[in-house]
Design an enzyme around this catalytic site. Structure first.
Site, PDB file in Angstrom:
ATOM      1  N   SER A 243       0.852  -1.190   0.000  1.00  0.00           N
ATOM      2  CA  SER A 243       0.000   0.000   0.000  1.00  0.00           C
ATOM      3  C   SER A 243       0.884   1.234   0.000  1.00  0.00           C
ATOM      4  O   SER A 243       2.109   1.139   0.061  1.00  0.00           O
ATOM      5  CB  SER A 243      -0.897  -0.003   1.236  1.00  0.00           C
ATOM      6  OG  SER A 243      -0.110   0.302   2.374  1.00  0.00           O
ATOM      7  N   LYS A 244       0.236   2.361  -0.064  1.00  0.00           N
ATOM      8  CA  LYS A 244       0.919   3.660  -0.092  1.00  0.00           C
ATOM      9  C   LYS A 244       1.970   3.792   1.019  1.00  0.00           C
ATOM     10  O   LYS A 244       2.984   4.450   0.834  1.00  0.00           O
ATOM     11  CB  LYS A 244      -0.114   4.784   0.098  1.00  0.00           C
ATOM     12  CG  LYS A 244      -0.809   5.153  -1.179  1.00  0.00           C
ATOM     13  CD  LYS A 244      -0.124   6.365  -1.808  1.00  0.00           C
ATOM     14  CE  LYS A 244      -0.534   6.550  -3.250  1.00  0.00           C
ATOM     15  NZ  LYS A 244       0.510   6.247  -4.203  1.00  0.00           N
ATOM     16  N   ARG A 245       1.678   3.164   2.149  1.00  0.00           N
ATOM     17  CA  ARG A 245       2.603   3.243   3.279  1.00  0.00           C
ATOM     18  C   ARG A 245       4.013   2.789   2.900  1.00  0.00           C
ATOM     19  O   ARG A 245       4.999   3.229   3.452  1.00  0.00           O
ATOM     20  CB  ARG A 245       2.128   2.304   4.394  1.00  0.00           C
ATOM     21  CG  ARG A 245       1.226   2.912   5.408  1.00  0.00           C
ATOM     22  CD  ARG A 245       0.899   1.915   6.500  1.00  0.00           C
ATOM     23  NE  ARG A 245       0.502   0.604   6.000  1.00  0.00           N
ATOM     24  CZ  ARG A 245       1.147  -0.524   6.247  1.00  0.00           C
ATOM     25  NH1 ARG A 245       2.230  -0.524   6.966  1.00  0.00           N
ATOM     26  NH2 ARG A 245       0.709  -1.664   5.751  1.00  0.00           N
ATOM     27  N   GLY A 247       5.386   3.037  -0.004  1.00  0.00           N
ATOM     28  CA  GLY A 247       5.972   3.796  -1.113  1.00  0.00           C
ATOM     29  C   GLY A 247       4.999   3.796  -2.261  1.00  0.00           C
ATOM     30  O   GLY A 247       3.798   3.590  -2.064  1.00  0.00           O
ATOM     31  N   GLU A 253       4.094   6.529 -11.028  1.00  0.00           N
ATOM     32  CA  GLU A 253       5.039   7.055 -10.038  1.00  0.00           C
ATOM     33  C   GLU A 253       6.439   6.466 -10.263  1.00  0.00           C
ATOM     34  O   GLU A 253       7.442   7.114 -10.034  1.00  0.00           O
ATOM     35  CB  GLU A 253       4.581   6.719  -8.622  1.00  0.00           C
ATOM     36  CG  GLU A 253       3.305   7.439  -8.220  1.00  0.00           C
ATOM     37  CD  GLU A 253       2.813   6.971  -6.867  1.00  0.00           C
ATOM     38  OE1 GLU A 253       3.349   7.439  -5.856  1.00  0.00           O
ATOM     39  OE2 GLU A 253       1.891   6.115  -6.829  1.00  0.00           O
TER      40      GLU A 253
END
Ligand code: GLU
Length: 472
Positions: A243-245, A247, A253
């Site tokens: 997840s975003k946590r 990276g 991106e």
């Protein structure tokens, strides 16, 4: 249409505004499997959720796929545009008795569930309309449900998970058409896969239970089941769902972080699949080697170090022209200013000495500062240390030797070495200020490479600039 026996795979992303790295890996596996077998790889946008499915969200998928180099055959198919066809199949199933009209209201279904719960029974809805006489049908809205088998088992013979058995008692009469006539996801996926001639469904193992339910539609329509391969998810380095946590999770991106597409493909292929001890490989090798038996059964953990390492190797191995094109696309993606043609030419010329030991395009461009930057070169703090009065004196004295040198690697090396010897200086004592003068940076290609790439006039001008500094 696919030829008989030809492998046809697909990726069927829902447009959510970006392309998840997990979707990219699934797409890659499908692409490799098809391309390695002379098959087709198709793209279907699952855009039935009209609120989320904006043109921008679809674009994000097309851009992500294109950047990763995952070319698909034919036009991307829009699932939403096929709703009529989905409904037609639901109607066919009504006619053949494979499905039925269910008039139960939301309240009735809720009451059924409450009662079942109170009695400690399964809350799977059992519609009273399953075997009802059409003569008793009210003039009211209805959904179309599949008539799922209630006894026995449904087995999915999966290429990664093995034989997975589901008790039919646990599969409900799922809805195929909602009361407003729109198809459900379950129906749409199956109809689309059949119409697109998909022979192999390779997707995340979060869809494994869906495969069991979808197989009921294949059976009811007497369609041949595809080969299924449900691949484990990607986890973050800590073993939790990526997840975003952890990276970046969106493909674009990674492009903006300056990773080369070939390195991404290599890394994502390795993420959950292996071929002996091979870590670094080309697309051609991956196509040759990729098979279901190399897919790991357990979830893979994302490892940024490994990604960077492979990206560095791919940058070093890339052909100079292709690398330049990719770097220009990267600059555009990050919204950097366009490079002048003369700088592009110098980059092309200097690529041979830039591409070693750069893990990202950002690092490569940092090393290319001597090409991209403009006179006067403002040295960064570190390289400024090599431009003290003594060093500036060395540059001044070196200048006539360079002016008289032939501007070739040999000529320049001889001039610098001769000057060093005559003055009892170590080469480093000359190279450091020279580097600072030519690039204003400490991480650069060799001073000889730089002088050759930017040429005589520009090199001498930068050396003169640096020798004439008066700031320390
Ligand atoms: N649209 C689904 C997803 O994005 C994929 C469905 C499938 O591959 O069958 O998860």
């Amino acid at each position: 249409m696919a030829e008989t026996g030809q492998v046809v795979t697909r990726i069927a992303p829902s447009p959510t505004g970006f392309m998840h790295i997990g979707t990219a890996r699934t797409a890659l596996f499908n692409w490799l499997y098809a391309r390695g077998r002379g098959g087709k790889f198709l793209l279907r946008i699952e855009d039935t959720d009209r609120e989320r499915s904006t043109p921008e969200a679809t674009d994000a998928i097309l851009t992500g796929m294109t950047w990763l180099g995952l070319d698909w055959d034919g036009e991307a198919v829009s699932q939403f545009e096929r709703v009529e066809r989905h409904a037609e199949i639901a109607r066919q199933l009504l006619e053949t008795g494979g499905a039925y009209k269910c008039f139960s209201t939301q309240e009735e279904i809720a009451a059924f569930r409450d009662a079942a719960r109170a009695e400690g029974k399964s809350t799977l809805f059992r519609s009273p309309w399953r075997d009802a006489d059409p003569a008793t049908f009210p003039d009211a809205p209805y959904v179309v449900r599949i008539k799922a088998p209630r006894e026995g088992e449904t087995v999915i013979d999966d290429q990664v998970q093995g034989k997975v058995t589901f008790r039919n008692a646990e599969l409900d009469d799922m809805i195929l058409l909602r009361s407003d006539g729109t198809p459900t996801y379950m129906l749409a996926v199956v109809v689309d896969d059949v119409d697109m001639g998909v022979t192999h469904v390779i997707r995340g193992d979060d869809h494994l239970a869906n495969a069991a339910r979808q197989s009921l539609i294949y059976r009811a329509m007497d369609w041949e089941l595809p080969v299924y391969a449900h691949i484990p998810l990607i986890l973050g380095p800590d073993g939790k769902k990526l997840s975003k946590r952890h990276g970046a999770t969106g493909v674009e991106e990674y492009q903006k972080m300056g990773y080369p597409a070939a390195g991404m493909r290599n890394y994502l292929t390795r993420l959950g699949w292996s071929h002996g001890d091979d870590e670094f490989f080309t697309d051609a090798q991956a196509r040759d080697w990729f098979d279901f038996n190399g897919i790991n059964k357990s979830a893979a953990r994302f490892d940024f170090k490994k990604l960077e390492n492979l990206c560095g190797q791919h940058i070093a191995a890339a052909e100079d022209g292709a690398l330049l094109a990719e770097i220009l696309a990267y600059l555009e993606a990050i919204g950097a200013e366009k490079l002048a043609d003369s700088k592009k030419d110098s980059l092309a010329q200097g690529m041979y000495c830039l591409k070693e030991r750069a893990k990202t395009f950002g690092e490569l461009l940092e090393k290319a500062h001597f090409i991209i930057g403009d006179r006067p070169f403002e040295p960064d703090t570190k390289s400024l240390k090599s431009l003290d009065a003594v060093s500036r004196g060395i540059l001044s004295e070196l200048t006539p030797h360079l002016q008289n040198a032939s501007w070739s690697r040999n000529g320049l090396e001889e001039a610098v070495a001769g000057f060093a010897e005559a003055n009892g200086l170590k080469l480093g004592k000359i190279a450091q200020p020279l580097r600072a003068a030519l690039a204003g940076r400490t991480v650069t290609p060799s001073v000889f490479d730089m002088m050759l790439v930017i040429g005589r006039e520009e090199s001498l001008a930068r050396i003169e600039d640096a020798a004439g500094r008066t700031d320390q």
